[in-house]
Design a protein around this motif. Sequence first.
Motif, PDB file in Angstrom:
ATOM      1  N   ALA A   1      -4.697 -15.614   2.722  1.00  0.00           N
ATOM      2  CA  ALA A   1      -5.795 -15.602   3.692  1.00  0.00           C
ATOM      3  C   ALA A   1      -6.165 -14.196   4.133  1.00  0.00           C
ATOM      4  CB  ALA A   1      -5.414 -16.443   4.913  1.00  0.00           C
ATOM      5  N   ARG A   2      -5.231 -13.270   3.999  1.00  0.00           N
ATOM      6  CA  ARG A   2      -5.497 -11.891   4.439  1.00  0.00           C
ATOM      7  C   ARG A   2      -5.856 -10.960   3.296  1.00  0.00           C
ATOM      8  NH1 ARG A   2      -2.932 -14.837   7.603  1.00  0.00           N
ATOM      9  NH2 ARG A   2      -3.137 -14.635   9.869  1.00  0.00           N
ATOM     10  N   ALA A   3      -5.988 -11.509   2.099  1.00  0.00           N
ATOM     11  CA  ALA A   3      -6.429 -10.714   0.953  1.00  0.00           C
ATOM     12  C   ALA A   3      -7.951 -10.639   0.965  1.00  0.00           C
ATOM     13  CB  ALA A   3      -5.911 -11.329  -0.349  1.00  0.00           C
ATOM     14  N   VAL A   4      -8.471  -9.903   1.947  1.00  0.00           N
ATOM     15  CA  VAL A   4      -9.916  -9.835   2.178  1.00  0.00           C
ATOM     16  C   VAL A   4     -10.467  -8.437   1.913  1.00  0.00           C
ATOM     17  CG1 VAL A   4      -9.948 -11.746   3.819  1.00  0.00           C
ATOM     18  CG2 VAL A   4      -9.508  -9.426   4.649  1.00  0.00           C
ATOM     19  N   GLY A   5      -9.707  -7.607   1.201  1.00  0.00           N
ATOM     20  CA  GLY A   5     -10.201  -6.283   0.850  1.00  0.00           C
ATOM     21  C   GLY A   5     -11.379  -6.386  -0.100  1.00  0.00           C
ATOM     22  N   VAL A   6     -12.269  -5.417  -0.016  1.00  0.00           N
ATOM     23  CA  VAL A   6     -13.470  -5.410  -0.865  1.00  0.00           C
ATOM     24  C   VAL A   6     -13.658  -4.023  -1.463  1.00  0.00           C
ATOM     25  CG1 VAL A   6     -14.615  -7.243   0.436  1.00  0.00           C
ATOM     26  CG2 VAL A   6     -14.978  -4.848   1.096  1.00  0.00           C
ATOM     27  N   GLY A   7     -14.509  -3.987  -2.486  1.00  0.00           N
ATOM     28  CA  GLY A   7     -14.828  -2.704  -3.097  1.00  0.00           C
ATOM     29  C   GLY A   7     -14.005  -2.435  -4.344  1.00  0.00           C
TER      30      GLY A   7
ATOM     31  N   HIS B   1       8.671  -1.716 -13.392  1.00  0.00           N
ATOM     32  CA  HIS B   1       8.098  -2.223 -14.640  1.00  0.00           C
ATOM     33  C   HIS B   1       6.612  -1.867 -14.755  1.00  0.00           C
ATOM     34  CE1 HIS B   1      11.850  -4.499 -14.807  1.00  0.00           C
ATOM     35  NE2 HIS B   1      11.566  -4.812 -16.055  1.00  0.00           N
ATOM     36  N   GLN B   2       6.135  -1.074 -13.805  1.00  0.00           N
ATOM     37  CA  GLN B   2       4.763  -0.545 -13.825  1.00  0.00           C
ATOM     38  C   GLN B   2       3.714  -1.654 -13.876  1.00  0.00           C
ATOM     39  OE1 GLN B   2       4.317   2.744 -16.559  1.00  0.00           O
ATOM     40  NE2 GLN B   2       6.349   3.537 -16.085  1.00  0.00           N
ATOM     41  N   VAL B   3       3.972  -2.688 -13.076  1.00  0.00           N
ATOM     42  CA  VAL B   3       2.966  -3.714 -12.809  1.00  0.00           C
ATOM     43  C   VAL B   3       2.274  -3.290 -11.522  1.00  0.00           C
ATOM     44  CG1 VAL B   3       2.522  -6.144 -12.320  1.00  0.00           C
ATOM     45  CG2 VAL B   3       4.339  -5.489 -13.923  1.00  0.00           C
ATOM     46  N   HIS B   4       0.997  -2.939 -11.627  1.00  0.00           N
ATOM     47  CA  HIS B   4       0.292  -2.325 -10.508  1.00  0.00           C
ATOM     48  C   HIS B   4      -0.797  -3.261  -9.993  1.00  0.00           C
ATOM     49  CE1 HIS B   4       1.592   1.248 -13.087  1.00  0.00           C
ATOM     50  NE2 HIS B   4       2.398   1.227 -12.034  1.00  0.00           N
ATOM     51  N   PRO B   5      -0.582  -3.886  -8.844  1.00  0.00           N
ATOM     52  CA  PRO B   5      -1.593  -4.793  -8.290  1.00  0.00           C
ATOM     53  C   PRO B   5      -2.947  -4.103  -8.104  1.00  0.00           C
ATOM     54  CG  PRO B   5       0.486  -5.019  -7.130  1.00  0.00           C
ATOM     55  CD  PRO B   5       0.631  -3.836  -8.023  1.00  0.00           C
ATOM     56  N   GLN B   6      -3.996  -4.880  -8.226  1.00  0.00           N
ATOM     57  CA  GLN B   6      -5.338  -4.376  -7.964  1.00  0.00           C
ATOM     58  C   GLN B   6      -5.597  -4.455  -6.456  1.00  0.00           C
ATOM     59  OE1 GLN B   6      -7.963  -3.438 -10.797  1.00  0.00           O
ATOM     60  NE2 GLN B   6      -5.834  -2.770 -10.999  1.00  0.00           N
ATOM     61  N   VAL B   7      -5.783  -3.305  -5.831  1.00  0.00           N
ATOM     62  CA  VAL B   7      -5.940  -3.224  -4.376  1.00  0.00           C
ATOM     63  C   VAL B   7      -7.321  -2.652  -4.064  1.00  0.00           C
ATOM     64  CG1 VAL B   7      -5.029  -2.272  -2.234  1.00  0.00           C
ATOM     65  CG2 VAL B   7      -3.458  -2.867  -4.100  1.00  0.00           C
ATOM     66  N   PRO B   8      -8.202  -3.443  -3.438  1.00  0.00           N
ATOM     67  CA  PRO B   8      -9.545  -2.943  -3.115  1.00  0.00           C
ATOM     68  C   PRO B   8      -9.507  -1.816  -2.092  1.00  0.00           C
ATOM     69  CG  PRO B   8      -9.461  -5.333  -3.033  1.00  0.00           C
ATOM     70  CD  PRO B   8      -8.047  -4.856  -3.103  1.00  0.00           C
ATOM     71  N   ARG B   9     -10.548  -1.029  -2.096  1.00  0.00           N
ATOM     72  CA  ARG B   9     -10.584   0.189  -1.300  1.00  0.00           C
ATOM     73  C   ARG B   9     -10.782  -0.070   0.188  1.00  0.00           C
ATOM     74  NH1 ARG B   9     -12.255   5.716  -3.156  1.00  0.00           N
ATOM     75  NH2 ARG B   9     -12.379   6.974  -1.266  1.00  0.00           N
ATOM     76  N   MET B  10     -11.588  -1.066   0.561  1.00  0.00           N
ATOM     77  CA  MET B  10     -11.998  -1.229   1.956  1.00  0.00           C
ATOM     78  C   MET B  10     -11.413  -2.481   2.585  1.00  0.00           C
ATOM     79  SD  MET B  10     -16.009  -0.036   1.629  1.00  0.00           S
ATOM     80  CE  MET B  10     -16.274  -0.880   0.063  1.00  0.00           C
ATOM     81  N   GLY B  11     -11.225  -2.434   3.918  1.00  0.00           N
ATOM     82  CA  GLY B  11     -10.821  -3.625   4.645  1.00  0.00           C
ATOM     83  C   GLY B  11      -9.851  -3.405   5.777  1.00  0.00           C
TER      84      GLY B  11
ATOM     85  N   ALA C   1      -1.838  -2.845  11.226  1.00  0.00           N
ATOM     86  CA  ALA C   1      -1.204  -3.198   9.959  1.00  0.00           C
ATOM     87  C   ALA C   1      -2.301  -3.266   8.885  1.00  0.00           C
ATOM     88  CB  ALA C   1      -0.420  -4.494  10.018  1.00  0.00           C
ATOM     89  N   ASP C   2      -1.965  -2.791   7.686  1.00  0.00           N
ATOM     90  CA  ASP C   2      -2.925  -2.794   6.566  1.00  0.00           C
ATOM     91  C   ASP C   2      -2.908  -4.165   5.897  1.00  0.00           C
ATOM     92  OD1 ASP C   2      -3.679  -0.046   6.796  1.00  0.00           O
ATOM     93  OD2 ASP C   2      -1.801   0.524   5.825  1.00  0.00           O
ATOM     94  N   LEU C   3      -3.236  -5.192   6.662  1.00  0.00           N
ATOM     95  CA  LEU C   3      -3.109  -6.555   6.158  1.00  0.00           C
ATOM     96  C   LEU C   3      -3.913  -6.801   4.882  1.00  0.00           C
ATOM     97  CD1 LEU C   3      -3.230  -8.481   9.558  1.00  0.00           C
ATOM     98  CD2 LEU C   3      -1.200  -7.885   8.209  1.00  0.00           C
ATOM     99  N   PRO C   4      -5.184  -6.401   4.791  1.00  0.00           N
ATOM    100  CA  PRO C   4      -5.930  -6.696   3.556  1.00  0.00           C
ATOM    101  C   PRO C   4      -5.332  -6.021   2.328  1.00  0.00           C
ATOM    102  CG  PRO C   4      -7.432  -6.199   5.365  1.00  0.00           C
ATOM    103  CD  PRO C   4      -6.062  -5.828   5.830  1.00  0.00           C
ATOM    104  N   GLN C   5      -5.104  -4.706   2.418  1.00  0.00           N
ATOM    105  CA  GLN C   5      -4.589  -3.982   1.249  1.00  0.00           C
ATOM    106  C   GLN C   5      -3.200  -4.494   0.841  1.00  0.00           C
ATOM    107  OE1 GLN C   5      -6.640  -2.448   3.435  1.00  0.00           O
ATOM    108  NE2 GLN C   5      -8.177  -2.028   1.859  1.00  0.00           N
TER     109      GLN C   5
END
Length: 507
Positions: free
Chosen positions: A82-88, A128-138, A143-147
């Motif tokens: 529910a908090r994965a609301v980052g955009v961009g 293991h160099q698995v890098h989640p896709q993290v949007p720039r804005m939000g 707390a950096d809840l979206p990112q």
Amino acid sequence: MACEVGEQWLGIDELVRVAREREPVALAPGARGRVVAARQVVERLAASGQPVYGLNSALGANTGAVLADGDLEAYQRRAVRARAVGVGPAWDTATVRAMQFARIAGLARGGSGISPAVLDACIALLNHQVHPQVPRMGSISVADLPQLSHLALPLFGEGQAEWQGDVLPGAIALQRAGLQPVVLGAKDGLALISANAATTARAALVLHDVSAALHSWLAAIALGFEGFRANLSPLHAAAVAARPATGQIEVASQLRSLLQGSVLWLPGAARRVQDPVSMRVVAQVHGAALGMVQSARAQVEIELNSAADSPLVLADEGLMLSNGNFHLPALALSVDACALALAQTSSMAVARCLRFMSPALTDLPLQLTRHGPAHSGFAAVQKTLTALWSEIRLRANPASLDFIPISEGLEDHACMAWTVVDKLGELLQRVHYLIATELLVAAQAVDLRGTATAEMGEGALAAYTRLRAIVPVLDEDRPLGPDIDSVYQAVAAGHFNLFNLSLAKAA
């Protein structure tokens, strides 16, 4: 070697190595005991029925609503989703790795109560160099809840992640890396996202690069002193020590080392008794900037080495306490101050470049061309300088006051540290262009004056040699934009940070 977390003090340099050099991470032996002890407190309180925020009581505007016993684990997954609301656009890999590292470092302090298996999964994802896709804005840095939610989704097979150059669904990225989705227990989801690791990580990278840029800038200034044939008396050790304002003794010392061996130190070598203010007060203004950056770096390292969770698990006391340690006003204010300081140094750089266009001040040809009015030389670069200054000035405006209340008024203050850091990163890009332009102008002045290389200071000569390996002297008019772009790339890569390259020694 792996960078151990959980016991030793972590600095920005450690984060940069993990982020950019892909150094692996390991949990220090002594840290695991703290993590296990904190987890035992979480499990005991979860079974007790005692209401605890984020454990068996809902989040945000739903604070106080009791969660059903059988829903505690599922609620943690829903809280992340529910908090994965980052955009961009997504952040680059180095920034994402820095975020992963910063959150792992915080979890390893033992205040989150995270399940040891989930912490191990976080470390495995990074290694293991698995890098989640993290949007720039939000984020508003309460707390950096979206990112951090986007950062956490691939741990349990959701969201998206990059692995070996491919952006994949989280579950597939895990599979290809040979990892299994993790099962979240009570409070685990909140532990993953209730922190400012994204802001801390991004601030660490930006401030690392700002520090390097300040060193590169001094190389450009030293080269400009040679081209101007400046009076070096403002750098005299006794003069700056007479009023030891923040950073000025250190900056003056660095400039003296860059100019070591220059004929400008000889009596009567300077052309003028007193130069423009933008040349006379470099130690004072750059010293102030250095002090602001050092202060901000200290704030970042506090965050890197803290357990700033809410609720915080106090294993020795068997408690979980709601608190305000997720708030970053000191970091936000110090980074805002860095932006203002860089605007000050930038305005002086523009002034120095413009002074070089004036024969009355330099005894050099108008607009730095030997061919007279039929050629433009560096005339149009004044427009570039003005545009860069405007871009820098815009991003120097403080952002730490720009918030509005949300969550039914419960979250009625935010320091906006994420935005503050982001705009400093944008400002720094413009500063790199400005340093590149000042290097070009200074080198052109050196060439037009016919300064012999044997007469130049060691650091100034090193900067000149590196610059001329990239672009030649301007003779016939040519497009200078590509030249500035080429030098910008070298500046941003640190090629003019002569202190980092051990080409200058402290005086």
